[in-house]
Design a protein around this motif. Structure first.
Motif, mmCIF file in Angstrom:
data_model
loop_
_atom_site.group_PDB
_atom_site.id
_atom_site.type_symbol
_atom_site.label_atom_id
_atom_site.label_comp_id
_atom_site.label_asym_id
_atom_site.label_seq_id
_atom_site.Cartn_x
_atom_site.Cartn_y
_atom_site.Cartn_z
ATOM 1 N N GLU A 259 31.182 43.369 30.709
ATOM 2 C CA GLU A 259 32.562 43.472 31.179
ATOM 3 C C GLU A 259 33.301 42.177 30.868
ATOM 4 N N ARG B 185 37.199 39.928 30.604
ATOM 5 C CA ARG B 185 38.556 39.731 31.068
ATOM 6 C C ARG B 185 39.150 38.556 30.297
ATOM 7 N N TRP C 176 37.584 29.069 39.969
ATOM 8 C CA TRP C 176 36.509 29.999 40.351
ATOM 9 C C TRP C 176 35.146 29.341 40.193
ATOM 10 N N ASN D 156 39.692 33.418 52.040
ATOM 11 C CA ASN D 156 38.631 34.320 52.524
ATOM 12 C C ASN D 156 37.257 33.935 51.976
ATOM 13 N N PHE D 157 37.220 32.926 51.093
ATOM 14 C CA PHE D 157 35.944 32.379 50.638
ATOM 15 C C PHE D 157 35.548 31.163 51.489
ATOM 16 N N ILE E 88 32.344 38.325 31.713
ATOM 17 C CA ILE E 88 32.339 37.897 33.118
ATOM 18 C C ILE E 88 30.901 37.710 33.609
ATOM 19 N N GLY F 169 35.310 36.893 51.053
ATOM 20 C CA GLY F 169 35.462 36.933 49.605
ATOM 21 C C GLY F 169 34.134 37.173 48.899
ATOM 22 N N ASP F 170 34.185 37.961 47.854
ATOM 23 C CA ASP F 170 33.007 38.194 47.030
ATOM 24 C C ASP F 170 33.372 37.754 45.611
ATOM 25 N N LEU F 171 32.726 36.729 45.153
ATOM 26 C CA LEU F 171 33.106 36.126 43.874
ATOM 27 C C LEU F 171 32.952 37.101 42.706
ATOM 28 N N ASP F 172 31.894 37.897 42.758
ATOM 29 C CA ASP F 172 31.694 38.848 41.662
ATOM 30 C C ASP F 172 32.830 39.867 41.598
ATOM 31 N N LEU G 279 35.941 39.172 42.754
ATOM 32 C CA LEU G 279 37.127 38.397 42.356
ATOM 33 C C LEU G 279 37.203 38.254 40.830
ATOM 34 N N LEU G 280 36.075 37.916 40.223
ATOM 35 C CA LEU G 280 36.074 37.702 38.768
ATOM 36 C C LEU G 280 36.405 38.986 38.021
ATOM 37 N N ARG G 281 36.164 40.098 38.672
ATOM 38 C CA ARG G 281 36.412 41.385 38.017
ATOM 39 C C ARG G 281 37.743 42.018 38.440
ATOM 40 N N SER G 282 38.560 41.267 39.156
ATOM 41 C CA SER G 282 39.853 41.819 39.577
ATOM 42 C C SER G 282 40.844 41.716 38.420
#
Ligand SMILES: Cc1ncc(C[n+]2csc(CCOP(=O)(O)OP(=O)(O)O)c2C)c(N)n1
Ligand code: SF4
Lengths: 627, 340
Positions: free
Chosen positions: A247, A249, A259, A294-295, A430, B325-328, B330-333
């Protein structure tokens, strides 16, 4: 010796050995109010969704809202896309889309001979021509003689297309970028679908503004189909790149870096406290992270860069991962605080998104001229690790590495990016967090035998104790500390010892980082090694690939770890007859490497505020190596 | 290991570290150190939950002498470091110790912001109207005419009043004390610690070496009663050796004046009450100077507002409560595509 590269334009020659069918370079340019960056961003998304490889280069004016029609208000966005892996945003545009005379004036000389220039003739009024500094309409003399031109009254056509909708004339004209995008989509065989969705989302489904923009987009596309453009314009389809499965992006450097920091903190099991003060081109990191609460991420816009660094240090002292970010002038302000983090041996990450020039310099232009500042720029003997990212997506891994080093070695770490990387976008396979090895941090809680400046045998790191931990109360500070106890010490021998320990700790990191590899070419040596760091990766890599194809014995070596250097680097370099450092500064890595080796090293150096081109690196190589 | 902490049993000396105190003999800092240690013991403070953060200067050596957590940082920046500490762990009891140069010269900007943000720290400014550590240069609080190594003909720049500055920064707690008045200091420290948000405390401190007796005109025992007014919320602003002097609004003017009860028809009823929630009154009180007016001491202003780090924490918690938050993810948003 003049180390300065000749920065003169080379718009008339083609990028060496890149065939046109494989890749295309398009530059969009217009007034800062014309929505050029949005146009470019949408085109990049569509290009990525069509599985082309790509790299972008947004080039902003320094002024927020420069007077319309002026050359200094011109905003540009360049994209190179192709059916083989694209590593730079391209040396010379094949196509220039100029939305006003000023945009033409600033950009046309960069276009390759025989390239295409698309003009919005609606904007070619006498007033605009004068503002752009054209004495004569460039369409009427031989100014554009070397190029093909496609003259369209985009302004009028946009107004016509948007007529059915209840929008003001101003709103209607604003859709000019969408009309243009529609036309360019047609030129490269792309559909308008994804952008239509984007418009609906941005302006509200079925809102008059959304409908007007979609109509303009479609009108541009249809114009390509129906009007007699085909004579001048070859409709081109760029084949899909064979990407590895997975996948993907698009990602900008600022995104990947933010990130990556978040990922690093998760791998360390720490909450992030991010403290910063706005500055171009570093601010996007603050904007991105402030949306990730939220992290467990806390962001703090401090009163200045000094406070930003100090509050990040305070957060690290309290047990979080303190991070601060800035650019040139702001990094200079943080210097004293960074020394405090070195002296108190607290983890801290300082992100430096480098920009051009001393003092304020050229805030929106790119450069790699903070290497000295980061490696050496502090009072006292104050060593600390410096890592640098080579591309937008590489920011992710490099940020994780910065967190790993900071927490494992209890040290501040410089994380270098630059204005080009921060804003540029590229496709990214990703990753998953599970691809990375976790490096959980343990704060010390055991009072038995505790000394604040005792050291881990292997890493020489001192224990990290959170205030609030029962029985471990202690004091730290920037005054020299007695080995072990951390009490104030003016003992001469102790100062020597502590200086040696701090140095040894950072030097020791060289054992904990990968050996320097050769990106392209030959591990065992050859005629020339081109050494780079940071965002020069793309142009150097492509240039070396091109000369390798031409049969030259040249290799590309690219540093992620600027300090300490990989332990095999000096030996690796010695295997090459010549070493050439290519960088966007006046010789910083060059001087730095010369200080580490007796080898004769030369430089290809450029400080125009623009990225290196493939062509100039090739020329620099060919000037030194014969077939 | 589970240490049973019984804070009530700690004594002042339990807050003293094993480090030898190295201020000049007779320095006012000793008395303040003692007062802090006594107050912490009386308040039942927990050493392991207490952090002293300081900048640079004589005063800033303070953390080394406390058996708590301590961070001696860099000149002027302690408020910024303390803010970071509170952002990371709002539960810690954080004290900042600073000199007048540290707080109002190099660190003036950070003091401004820690106060207006209302970060929950106790900010103690030891004001000796001089640079002690660098051997006696004049400071931003020095009176005009101060002779010093850098102003041999006397200083010419106008000084800043620390408490007036603090009020101007929108501080929600402003108090003033004197190094040698241990009991009053103890009371102020308790109030400061109880106050949620930034508590600003100016402590008049004698530098015996470089600015001895700078405050003698109102700290000297003989003069004290007539030149000091110890303000107490809800009580009348009365002072003086005879207890018959008071403050009132000067008729026909917007300023305070000293009057004597029993003279010129003035009765006790004419004397103002101290209202510590009144900013305007606080502004008038802090700027009073002898000999015309007494020096105001005690808790001059206290009007709590939500503290900064609590609000920051609230935003983080609110965001988390909507889903961690879930990073995996987020990266796929956004726009992604899959290559097979
Ligand atoms: C960046 C920097 N500039 C200057 C100094 C030198 N310096 C140390 S303390 C000080 C002034 C101290 O005065 P004050 O804050 O009033 O504290 P005191 O020593 O009187 O308690 C100065 C100028 C320093 N340590 N760091
Ligand atoms: S120089 Fe002054 S302030 Fe500093 S320790 Fe000595 S007496 Fe105290």
């Amino acid at each position: 010796m003049n180390l300065q590269a000749d920065p003169s334009k080379n718009g008339i020659s083609e990028t060496a050995s890149v065939s046109d069918t494989e890749s295309i370079v398009v530059r969009f340019a217009g007034d800062s109010g014309d929505g050029v960056q949005l146009l470019g961003g949408q085109f990049s998304q569509a290009t990525a969704l069509d599985h082309n490889s790509l790299a972008t280069f947004p080039d902003f004016p320094a002024e927020i809202r420069a007077p319309t029609g002026t050359t200094y208000g011109v905003s540009a966005f360049q994209i190179k896309f192709g059916s083989r892996e694209v590593k730079t945003s391209g040396d010379t545009p094949d196509v220039l889309v100029a939305l006003n005379p000023a945009a033409l004036k600033v950009n046309y000389k960069d276009v390759r001979t025989g390239g295409l220039i698309v003009l919005d003739t609606g904007s070619f009024t006498a007033r605009n021509l004068k503002k752009a500094g054209f004495d004569v309409d460039p369409r009427e003399d031989d100014t554009l003689g070397e190029y093909k031109t496609l003259e369209i009254d985009i302004s009028t056509l946009t107004l016509e297309a948007t007529k059915p909708f209840e929008v003001t004339q101003k709103e209607a004209l604003r859709a000019k970028n969408m009309w243009t995008l529609g036309l360019v989509y047609w030129m490269y065989d792309r559909t308008t679908e994804a952008t239509e969705k984007f418009i609906a989302l941005k302006f509200g489904v079925n809102s008059p503004v959304a409908n007007a923009n979609i109509a303009a987009l479609r009108a541009g596309h249809v114009y390509g189909e129906t009007a007699e453009v085909s004579g001048d314009v070859q409709r081109t389809h760029v084949a899909e790149v064979e990407f590895a499965p997975g996948e993907y992006r698009l990602v900008t450097g600022a995104e990947a870096l933010s990130w990556g920091l978040a990922a690093g903190c998760q791998l360390a099991g720490l909450d992030m406290t991010f403290c910063s003060y706005p500055i171009t081109p570093s601010s996007p990191i603050l904007h991105i992270l402030s949306r990730l609460k939220n992290f467990g991420i806390t962001t703090f816009q401090a009163e200045d860069e000094i406070a930003a660094a100090c509050s990040a240090i305070g957060a690290s002292y309290a047990g979080n991962m303190g991070i601060t970010a800035s650019s040139g002038p702001g990094i200079a302000l943080k210097t004293e605080a960074i020394g405090l983090a070195i002296s108190t041996e607290l983890p801290l990450i300082i992100v430096d998104t480098q920009r051009a020039g001393p003092s304020t310099g050229l805030p929106t232009k790119t450069e790699q001229s903070d290497l000295f500042l980061t490696v050496w720029g502090r009072n006292g003997d104050a060593p600390m690790p410096v890592v640098s990212a080579r591309s937008p997506s590489d920011c992710f891994d490099t940020a994780i590495e910065a967190v790993r080093l900071a927490t494992k070695y209890m040290t501040p770490v410089f994380l270098l990016s630059d204005g080009y990387i921060a804003n540029a976008a590229e496709p990214w396979l990703i990753p998953s967090l599970s691809d990375y090895e976790a490096f959980p941090v343990t704060h010390r809680t055991e009072p038995e035998g505790f000394l604040p400046f005792s050291r881990d045998e292997k890493t020489l790191a001192r224990p990290w104790v959170k205030p609030g931990t029962p029985g471990l109360m202690h004091r730290i500070g920037g005054i020299e500390k007695a080995d072990g106890t951390g009490n104030i010490s003016y003992d001469p021998n102790n100062h020597q010892k502590m200086t040696n320990l701090r140095t040894a700790k950072i030097d020791g990191i060289a054992k904990d980082i990968p050996l320097q590899s050769v990106e392209l070419g030959n591990e065992t040596g050859g005629d020339l090694a081109v050494v780079g760091w940071g965002s020069t990766y793309g142009p150097i890599n492509r240039a070396v690939a091109n000369v390798l194809e031409a049969g030259l014995s040249v290799s590309h070596i690219h540093l992620r770890h600027v300090w300490p250097l990989p332990s095999n680097l000096i030996e690796l370099l010695s295997k090459f007859d010549k070493v050439l450092v290519a960088e966007m500064n006046n010789g910083q890595l060059l001087t730095f490497l010369r200080s580490q080796t007796r080898q004769d090293i030369e430089g290809h150096l450029k400080v125009t505020g623009q990225p290196l081109t493939i062509r100039e690196v090739e020329d620099a190589i060919k000037a030194r190596v014969r077939n | 290991m589970n240490v049973q902490v019984e804070p009530a049993k700690l004594k002042a000396k339990d807050f003293a570290s094993d480090q030898e105190v190295r201020w000049c003999p007779g320095c006012g800092d000793y008395a303040i150190l003692k007062a802090v240690q006594v107050a912490l013991a009386e308040m039942g403070a927990e050493p392991d939950n207490t952090v002293f953060v300081s900048g640079i200067g004589c005063a800033a050596r303070f953390p080394y002498y406390m058996a708590t957590y301590g961070f001696h940082t860099i000149h002027g920046r302690a408020p910024a470091v303390a803010t970071g500490v509170k952002l990371a762990n709002p539960d810690l009891d954080v004290w900042v110790v600073s000199g007048d140069g540290d707080a109002l010269s190099i660190g003036g900007n950070h003091l401004l912001h820690v106060l207006r943000r209302n970060v929950d720290v106790q900010f103690l400014l030891f004001n000796n109207e001089i640079y002690g550590l660098t051997k006696g240069q004049y400071s931003p609080t020095s009176k005009v005419g101060q002779k010093s190594p850098s102003t041999p003909q006397g200083s010419i720049d106008a000084p800043v009043d620390a408490c007036t500055f603090a009020l101007g920064c929108n501080a929600r707690f402003v108090a003033r004390g004197i190094d040698i008045q241990a009991k009053n200091l103890g009371h102020i420290f308790k109030r400061a610690r109880d106050h949620k948000g930034a508590s600003f405390v100016e402590i008049i401190q004698n530098c015996i070496v470089f600015n001895d007796n700078a405050f003698a005109h109102f700290t000297e025992k003989s003069a004290a009663e007539d030149t000091q007014i110890h303000v107490v919320h809800g009580e009348r602003l009365i002072f003086g050796a005879e207890g018959n002097k008071g403050l009132r609004i000067k008729p026909g003017a917007f300023e305070l004046e000293v009057v004597t009860i029993g003279e010129g028809g003035v009765t006790e009823q004419d004397i103002l009450f101290h209202d510590e929630t009144n900013r305007v009154l606080a502004g008038l009180l802090v700027s009073m100077k002898p000999p015309e007016m007494p020096v105001a001491l005690g808790v001059i202003y206290c009007d709590p507002a939500p503290s900064y780090e609590a609000a920051v924490r609230e935003q983080v918690e609110a965001a988390k409560s909507k889903g961690l938050g879930d990073l995996d993810v987020l990266l796929r948003s956004g726009n992604t595509w899959t290559v097979t």
